[in-house]
Design a protein around this motif. Structure first.
Motif, PDB file in Angstrom:
ATOM      1  N   GLN A  54       0.720  -1.334   0.007  1.00 21.49           N
ATOM      2  CA  GLN A  54       0.111   0.168  -0.164  1.00 21.49           C
ATOM      3  C   GLN A  54       0.820   1.328   0.005  1.00 21.49           C
ATOM      4  O   GLN A  54       0.801   2.401  -0.839  1.00 21.49           O
ATOM      5  N   ARG A  61      -0.326   7.211   2.352  1.00 22.96           N
ATOM      6  CA  ARG A  61      -0.793   6.179   3.290  1.00 22.96           C
ATOM      7  C   ARG A  61      -0.360   6.105   4.413  1.00 22.96           C
ATOM      8  O   ARG A  61      -0.690   5.589   5.566  1.00 22.96           O
ATOM      9  N   TRP A  64      -1.758   6.356   8.078  1.00 19.05           N
ATOM     10  CA  TRP A  64      -2.650   5.483   8.312  1.00 19.05           C
ATOM     11  C   TRP A  64      -1.892   3.824   8.309  1.00 19.05           C
ATOM     12  O   TRP A  64      -2.688   2.901   8.886  1.00 19.05           O
ATOM     13  N   SER A  65      -0.809   3.652   8.356  1.00 22.93           N
ATOM     14  CA  SER A  65      -0.052   2.599   8.297  1.00 22.93           C
ATOM     15  C   SER A  65       0.162   1.997   9.626  1.00 22.93           C
ATOM     16  O   SER A  65      -0.013   2.525  10.427  1.00 22.93           O
ATOM     17  N   GLY A  85      -6.236   1.522   6.127  1.00 22.46           N
ATOM     18  CA  GLY A  85      -6.000   2.766   5.259  1.00 22.46           C
ATOM     19  C   GLY A  85      -6.933   3.903   5.858  1.00 22.46           C
ATOM     20  O   GLY A  85      -7.350   3.938   6.765  1.00 22.46           O
TER      21      GLY A  85
END
Length: 171
Positions: A54, A61, A64-65, A85
């Motif tokens: 991702q 991202r 959000w990882s 995500g």
């Protein structure tokens, strides 16, 4: 970095995920600013691989990882937390919901780290990104995780995805 009462929740950059997934333990430990358990990533390898893919495809991202849950007093990694995500990337395809998952390593369980971490990451998502709805999931036999969901106020949706019970939390 996001800070909770006892923990620093430190995002794992792409280079660190690469090192873990590629099995380069010495490089991973060089890149980490905390003590990583010798057996990590172990069964978490699949999650790290997904987040690595991702991130490689969309560097935005990163917030959000995957984040290491690092105990502030001794810099020990006690687990990890991640969103699937940004809002909309979740198992039930809710456009405005962010899905959160956590793992606390066995030797650090039953000390409130999961509850503290999940609560703080949801506060971060609300404050920084306006997220109001959260999704999470766990297997029916994961009693500690079920308790965390209860403590945080999640409710069962009645859905099951890949054998995991889906929970939601909204104001």
């Amino acid at each position: 970095m996001v800070r909770s009462q006892r923990l620093d929740l430190i995002v794992m950059p792409l280079a660190l995920l690469d090192a873990f997934v590629d099995g380069d333990a010495s490089r991973a430990r060089e890149l980490a600013e905390y003590s990583v358990p010798a057996d990590f990533p172990g069964s978490a390898i699949d999650v790290l691989e997904i987040r690595r893919i991702q991130l490689a495809g969309d560097p935005a991202r990163l917030p959000w990882s995957v984040r290491a849950m690092v105990r502030r007093d001794d810099r020990a990694m006690v687990g990890f937390v991640n969103f699937h995500g940004p809002p909309g990337v979740n198992d039930i395809e809710e456009a405005d919901a962010a899905e959160l998952g956590w793992t606390v390593f066995p030797e650090y369980r039953r000390q409130g780290y999961a509850t503290e971490t999940a609560r703080r990451m949801m506060e971060w998502a609300r404050e920084q990104h306006g997220v109001r709805k959260f999704i999470s999931s766990t297997t029916p036999e994961n009693t500690p995780s079920l308790r965390v969901h209860d403590k945080l106020g999640f409710r069962r949706t009645g859905q099951v995805v890949d054998g995991e019970i889906i929970f939601e939390l909204q104001p």
